[in-house]
Design a protein around this motif. Sequence first.
Motif, PDB file in Angstrom:
ATOM      1  N   ARG A  40       0.869  -1.294  -0.080  1.00 17.00           N
ATOM      2  CA  ARG A  40      -0.014  -0.038   0.047  1.00 17.00           C
ATOM      3  C   ARG A  40       0.765   1.270   0.077  1.00 17.00           C
ATOM      4  O   ARG A  40       0.588   2.315  -0.713  1.00 17.00           O
ATOM      5  CB  ARG A  40      -0.993  -0.038   1.160  1.00 17.00           C
ATOM      6  CG  ARG A  40      -2.132  -0.866   1.198  1.00 17.00           C
ATOM      7  CD  ARG A  40      -3.209  -0.347   0.288  1.00 17.00           C
ATOM      8  NE  ARG A  40      -4.258  -1.547   0.403  1.00 17.00           N
ATOM      9  CZ  ARG A  40      -4.991  -1.866  -0.845  1.00 17.00           C
ATOM     10  NH1 ARG A  40      -4.663  -1.425  -1.677  1.00 17.00           N
ATOM     11  NH2 ARG A  40      -5.988  -2.705  -0.794  1.00 17.00           N
ATOM     12  N   ASP A  41       1.760   1.152   0.736  1.00 13.13           N
ATOM     13  CA  ASP A  41       2.923   2.481   1.074  1.00 13.13           C
ATOM     14  C   ASP A  41       3.471   2.485  -0.290  1.00 13.13           C
ATOM     15  O   ASP A  41       3.651   3.742  -0.918  1.00 13.13           O
ATOM     16  CB  ASP A  41       3.876   2.344   2.019  1.00 13.13           C
ATOM     17  CG  ASP A  41       4.695   3.454   2.107  1.00 13.13           C
ATOM     18  OD1 ASP A  41       4.174   4.404   2.590  1.00 13.13           O
ATOM     19  OD2 ASP A  41       6.094   3.250   1.839  1.00 13.13           O
ATOM     20  N   LYS A  72       1.150   3.908  -3.244  1.00 11.66           N
ATOM     21  CA  LYS A  72       0.138   4.817  -2.638  1.00 11.66           C
ATOM     22  C   LYS A  72      -0.528   5.729  -3.849  1.00 11.66           C
ATOM     23  O   LYS A  72      -1.473   6.442  -3.684  1.00 11.66           O
ATOM     24  CB  LYS A  72       0.485   5.678  -1.704  1.00 11.66           C
ATOM     25  CG  LYS A  72       1.819   6.489  -2.202  1.00 11.66           C
ATOM     26  CD  LYS A  72       2.432   6.897  -0.541  1.00 11.66           C
ATOM     27  CE  LYS A  72       3.991   7.524  -0.991  1.00 11.66           C
ATOM     28  NZ  LYS A  72       4.368   8.116   0.578  1.00 11.66           N
ATOM     29  N   ASP A 118      -6.085   2.784  -2.642  1.00 10.40           N
ATOM     30  CA  ASP A 118      -7.043   1.664  -2.737  1.00 10.40           C
ATOM     31  C   ASP A 118      -6.982   0.806  -3.650  1.00 10.40           C
ATOM     32  O   ASP A 118      -8.280   0.217  -4.029  1.00 10.40           O
ATOM     33  CB  ASP A 118      -8.357   2.326  -2.309  1.00 10.40           C
ATOM     34  CG  ASP A 118      -8.400   3.142  -1.209  1.00 10.40           C
ATOM     35  OD1 ASP A 118      -7.731   2.842  -0.064  1.00 10.40           O
ATOM     36  OD2 ASP A 118      -9.232   3.983  -1.050  1.00 10.40           O
ATOM     37  N   LYS A 132     -12.108   3.445  -6.303  1.00 15.32           N
ATOM     38  CA  LYS A 132     -10.980   2.559  -5.853  1.00 15.32           C
ATOM     39  C   LYS A 132     -10.244   1.992  -7.009  1.00 15.32           C
ATOM     40  O   LYS A 132     -10.663   1.332  -7.647  1.00 15.32           O
ATOM     41  CB  LYS A 132     -11.397   1.586  -4.715  1.00 15.32           C
ATOM     42  CG  LYS A 132     -12.176   2.049  -3.594  1.00 15.32           C
ATOM     43  CD  LYS A 132     -12.524   0.995  -2.627  1.00 15.32           C
ATOM     44  CE  LYS A 132     -12.924   1.549  -1.080  1.00 15.32           C
ATOM     45  NZ  LYS A 132     -13.329   0.546  -0.268  1.00 15.32           N
TER      46      LYS A 132
END
Length: 306
Positions: free
Chosen positions: A184-185, A188, A192, A294
């Motif tokens: 996720r990092d 980014k 999502d 998303k």
Amino acid sequence: YTFAALGMGEAIPISAYHDIGITELMDTVLAHVDDQFADETPDDVIRVAIAGRPNVGKSAIFNALTGEERSIVSPVPGTTRDTVDAVYEYKGNHMMFLDTAGLRRRGKTEQGIEKFSAIRTIGAIERSDVTVIVLDATEFVTAQDTHIGGFAQDAYKAGVVVVNKWDLRGEVDTTFEEAVVEIRDRFKFIPDAPMLFTSALTGRGIRAIPDAVRRTFSQFVKRVDEAELSRTLYAALGDRPLPAKGRRRPRISGIEQVSVRPPTFVITCKNPESLHFSYKRYLENRLRESFGFKGSPIRMFYRGGN
């Protein structure tokens, strides 16, 4: 006269070096192409590019999804040289999966076939609606993985992240939860994005890919109700008012959605050049909080006006 004596028809004189006669040559070739080779892809097809570094399992995933051995699977990196496609139907949706050649770091890409393979891969990403970015669980997230994700971002394509070879995760000292946080990092810039952990070898998680693609595509083509859009904008302005001082202070008066693929918005703003980038990011985040998007990029343009 020598060629004419062979009975092969009229010769077409060309000069590739001087670019002479090339157009006439292609017109002649295409005139003999049978209609059976015409593109029969349905108009409503979802185009999905499977992209990633060499030997992360793209072709194995492609074969597992389509149920056909269309792509060569080999432990040798760089086996796939050209883009291979197959149309797949899932819950009433037609999806065209494009298996692409692996992308190495620029300094590692050899001249010749590999260079042109990389160009075709980037072209496949640009033609797609959704890019499935495949990672190798044994190497986790590398700089090249995020670089490939950047191609999808630059082309404004929706994204799904697939961590393949999860059955071999023991080679990397990380837990599932740590993997999710790290990915996720690093990704980014694709907010999502759906994240799947698969094994093309055992089939684990493969059948979840079409559903993730379908959900992400629905965000990519989402059109927001005009009244809801305006209410969201004015609520955002009320919660964080624009600066009230300055001769060239910005003033926002409206918003409209002008297109999809990706969702694109135009905000009417007085002195838009004075609007700070952090406030633009704030407005984008408010739209995402209200309407989702998303895994899909959104585009926002600021048009001058009162």
